[in-house]
Enzyme design. Structure first.
Site, PDB file in Angstrom:
ATOM      1  N   GLU A   1       0.816  -1.222   0.000  1.00 46.87           N
ATOM      2  CA  GLU A   1       0.000   0.000   0.000  1.00 46.87           C
ATOM      3  C   GLU A   1       0.847   1.269   0.000  1.00 46.87           C
ATOM      4  O   GLU A   1       0.535   2.246   0.664  1.00 46.87           O
ATOM      5  CB  GLU A   1      -0.969  -0.014   1.193  1.00 46.87           C
ATOM      6  CG  GLU A   1      -1.981  -1.146   1.099  1.00 46.87           C
ATOM      7  CD  GLU A   1      -3.047  -1.102   2.181  1.00 46.87           C
ATOM      8  OE1 GLU A   1      -2.833  -0.439   3.223  1.00 46.87           O
ATOM      9  OE2 GLU A   1      -4.090  -1.745   1.994  1.00 46.87           O
TER      10      GLU A   1
ATOM     11  N   GLU B   1     -12.041  -4.920 -15.517  1.00 47.53           N
ATOM     12  CA  GLU B   1     -11.696  -3.691 -16.243  1.00 47.53           C
ATOM     13  C   GLU B   1     -10.202  -3.620 -16.515  1.00 47.53           C
ATOM     14  O   GLU B   1      -9.773  -3.344 -17.648  1.00 47.53           O
ATOM     15  CB  GLU B   1     -12.147  -2.482 -15.421  1.00 47.53           C
ATOM     16  CG  GLU B   1     -11.797  -1.142 -16.047  1.00 47.53           C
ATOM     17  CD  GLU B   1     -12.209   0.032 -15.165  1.00 47.53           C
ATOM     18  OE1 GLU B   1     -11.596   1.107 -15.291  1.00 47.53           O
ATOM     19  OE2 GLU B   1     -13.141  -0.140 -14.346  1.00 47.53           O
TER      20      GLU B   1
END
Length: 789
Positions: free
Chosen positions: A419, A499
């Site tokens: 992250e 996507e």
């Protein structure tokens, strides 16, 4: 006590633990590195040691790290080296010190390591005294910036310490690198790189022998090579051995060979290294996911942190062994070491259990993340942490992780960060639109750092892919960050899978950190191009607390004591090949009744008000289940009719026995039952072993349950349980797993939680009989007897 290195040191065992009889001071003293310093009033203890877990819990400490203290500590140890070792070399190896460690030997400063998770060595040889003159090693640990992490770190020399003894021609630390460039059913090429250093002033002619042994220790094949190494030089030697009909390593068949590498000079064995290896081949494919030994495999993974509740960061091997065994039984086949290099012995266990491992280096790079002090997203965060050391130390820390761990067959990818792209913390980008913060560093800089770190990994291990866990793929896609990775991890971003798979057809995507709900697993199961998931988390961990009085994070399949939580059984129903069924009670909700949360909503007890309608939740991997209340069926249901993974019944509560039966092919394959418990009347203790080794390291787990008169667990009992021990053992911790408990972790008592608690007992170095008694007011006591041999 002075440790003496005896003349009968066996060179075939070059490494010995250096854990016992250290002196410790909680506090600072600028003279503590001096040889003549008086440490007689310091505490004597054995390593590994974590002083933070000794408490106390205080609200003014950071919620992120569990409301436990940091500070400064000193360790000292005196030892004698016999005169016979004058021509040898001695290294000291630290597997982990949290943090900012500085080390002296006989007042000579050896160096520092800021990162608390790195393993490192120092050469003691030039500064040693011999014969009867004592040597003094001193270690300063500075964790005064205690709010420096997003989870509990611990403080001190919390991992093992070793003394390594070698000749002046020796295999360099982590100098063995084993690869298998060619593998088939008939033969495997085993390539062994041996890094050797010569500290003599003359050329050394040496013989390097490699012998491969099978899992039973039987020699399979050997080879020998004559080599020459110049004076005061070091060199890598590359040799290949061809192993016939290799046993391949996999999660279902974690077969391990060992390679004995010997260095012989003038007919004398001068160095020996034993390296465990697993022979396997794998690859990631952008369309078909992860393949091991030619077969497609889904990673059924968990993230874990490094603490073990009341034991803090100083976790004995037996504790990890028990935890990994439980995860394996749930069907877990992969582990992400979040978010730092783990203890090396934990990776050894992953090899032998058959877990696929992601070894992770960092949680932050050059800019700090928020470390919450008052509570999650509450108040002013601390910005202390590794970011202040990243620029100077990151490449060295990453290198040392790869060098140390690269022979583990369990490791299938290296993570250079977790992250790092957390939006607004610390980076930002206009693509975030309303969340864009122009005052934060631009995200585009992540790509250059990622490329640099990936190159470090490839320099020392070109055989495995590099990954990172993205918190905001939307933002990172606007940078070069994902392009620097071989495999791209998405944290909680299942909505982007399709996507991004279409937009970046060559990108390998997997779930690097995921929620526990059924939809997150379906995103893996129903998409060939997703390699797997790593749920948050496998085990509850200290820190990441939501705010006082909550002191630890509770998303685990196992709680702090390693007890199975309802979530454990839900994930087992998704991942295990062995038939199972489990039931519990949950609330009746008007909206989305199908989405039952096994994380925090399901309670595994049968208790209620007569006649009141209650919801019974069931998870299973069986096609059909039948629910019986006091022997009468209340309905047969099929798993296929509940697409969200949980079967449920709404029925009137009645005291007694609730039993569920799992069926396959119309045959009963498994059952689970809950019984209404009465008042608590007694304690019952369950040890996991009746014998321990007298080695000051072996550990027993004793589970203490609160029972009614019919031996049913009283789930909501919270009686305080006192523990008394006699004999050659000590209680090193008592864990109840209650997130709100602030009782002293080093006390000999604790309140139960969910009707139970766990006692950890460690053996001393003396044989004898341990008697452990658990008692509580108004309850019949319980005792166990353990032999120490």
């Amino acid at each position: 006590m002075v440790n003496v290195m005896k003349q009968e040191w066996d060179l075939s065992v070059k490494s010995r633990k250096f854990n016992f009889d250290w002196k410790f001071l909680k506090g600072d003293n600028s003279s503590a590195f001096r040889v003549g310093f008086d440490d007689s009033d310091w505490r004597t203890l054995d390593l590994p040691h974590d002083w933070s877990i000794e408490g106390p819990f205080k609200r003014e400490y950071a919620s992120a790290t569990g409301y436990l203290p940091g500070g400064i500590g000193w360790y000292r140890k005196n030892f004698i080296v016999p005169d016979s070792l004058k021509e040898k070399k001695l290294f000291i190896q630290f597997d982990g010190i949290y943090k900012n460690s500085e080390v002296w030997i006989n007042e000579h400063y050896l160096g520092k390591r800021p990162y608390g998770y790195s393993s490192f060595q120092y050469d003691l040889t030039p500064y040693l005294h011999f014969d009867k003159k004592e040597n003094v090693i001193a270690v300063k640990v500075d964790h005064s910036d205690f709010a420096d992490s997003r989870w509990y770190t611990g403080s001190g020399i919390y991992r093992n310490v070793f003394i390594n003894l070698t000749d002046k021609v020796y295999i360099k630390p982590y100098g063995i690198f084993v690869t298998t460039p060619k593998i088939s059913a008939s033969e495997a090429e085993v390539e062994i790189q041996t890094g050797v250093k010569n500290e003599y002033r003359s050329v050394a002619n040496i013989q390097i022998e490699h012998q491969i042994k099978d899992a039973d220790g039987k020699a399979v094949i050997a080879s020998s090579y004559m080599e020459t190494i110049r004076a005061n030089d070091e060199q890598d030697f590359l040799h290949s051995i061809f192993l016939e009909k290799p046993n391949l390593w996999s999660p279902d068949h974690p077969y391990l060979y060992s390679i004995e590498t010997k260095v012989i000079k003038d007919g004398e064995l001068i160095d020996l290294e034993i390296t465990q290896i697993g022979i396997r081949y794998f690859h990631f494919d952008a369309d078909s996911g992860f393949h091991l030994n030619g077969k497609s495999i889904k990673m059924k993974g968990v993230c874990i942190h490094h603490d073990a509740g009341c034991l803090g960061a100083a976790v004995p091997e037996k504790v990890w062994h028990r935890r990994l065994q439980l995860l394996k039984e749930a069907g877990v086949n992969a582990i992400r070491m979040s978010h730092n290099p783990p203890a090396p012995e934990l990776l050894d266990m992953c090899d032998s259990f058959g877990f696929l491992v992601q070894d992770e280096a960092f949680d932050e790079w050059e800019y700090p993340k928020n470390k919450w002090v008052e509570g999650w997203n509450i108040g002013e965060p601390s910005l202390d942490g590794y970011a202040s050391d990243f620029t100077e130390w990151a490449e060295l820390d990453l290198r040392d992780m790869v060098l140390r761990d690269r022979n583990h067959p369990s490791i299938v990818f290296w993570s250079i960060g977790n992250e790092i792209d957390y939006p607004n913390d610390p980076y930002s980008h206009p693509v975030l639109e309303g969340r864009y913060k122009a005052g934060k560093p631009e995200a585009k800089g992540m790509g250059d750092i990622a490329k640099r770190l990936a190159n470090v990994v490839k320099q020392y291990d070109p055989t495995r892919p590099v990954t990172a866990a993205l918190a905001s793929a939307i933002m990172s896609n606007e940078t070069d960050f994902p392009d620097a990775l071989d495999v791209v991890g998405y944290n909680y971003q299942e909505f982007l899978y399709h996507e991004d798979h279409e937009k970046y057809p060559n990108r390998v995507i997997y779930g690097s950190e995921n929620g526990r709900h059924h939809d997150a697993w379906l995103a893996v199961e129903n998409n060939d191009f997703i390699s797997g998931q790593f749920i948050w988390t496998g085990i509850d961990h200290l820190g990441e607390a939501r705010g006082w009085p909550i002191r630890h994070a509770t998303p685990g399949m196992l709680d702090l004591a390693g007890f199975k939580k309802p979530l454990y059984f839900f994930k087992q129903s998704q991942w295990s090949d062995k038939d199972m069924v489990h039931i519990g009670l949950t609330s009746i909700k008007e909206a989305n009744p199908d989405h039952i949360n096994w994380d925090h909503e399901v309670v595994c007890q049968w208790k209620g008000t007569d006649g009141e309608t209650v919801r019974v939740a069931c998870c299973t991997n069986c096609p059909e289940v039948d629910l019986l209340l006091n022997g009468e069926s209340v309905g047969v249901k099929k798993r296929e009719d509940f697409p969200f993974g949980t079967i449920f019944w709404d029925i009137p509560y009645a005291k007694g026995t609730l039993k569920v039966i799992g069926k396959r092919d119309e045959t009963i394959s498994c059952t689970h039952e809950l019984k209404t418990a009465g008042e608590p009347v007694k304690l019952l203790s369950h040890p996991d072993t009746l014998t321990l080794k007298a080695d000051k390291q072996d550990v027993a787990h004793i589970e203490v349950n609160i029972l009614d008169q019919d031996n049913n667990l009283v789930y909501d009992a919270v009686n305080e349980i006192h523990c008394n021990i006699e004999g050659p053992g000590e209680i090193i911790g008592i864990e109840c797993s209650n997130p709100k408990s602030h009782q002293d972790y080093k006390a000999n008592y604790r309140k139960a939680y969910h009707g139970k608690l766990l006692i950890y007992v460690k053996a001393t170095d003396q044989p004898g009989t341990i008697i452990l008694e658990a008692s509580s007011v108004d309850l019949a006591s319980s005792s166990v007897v353990i032999e120490v041999k």
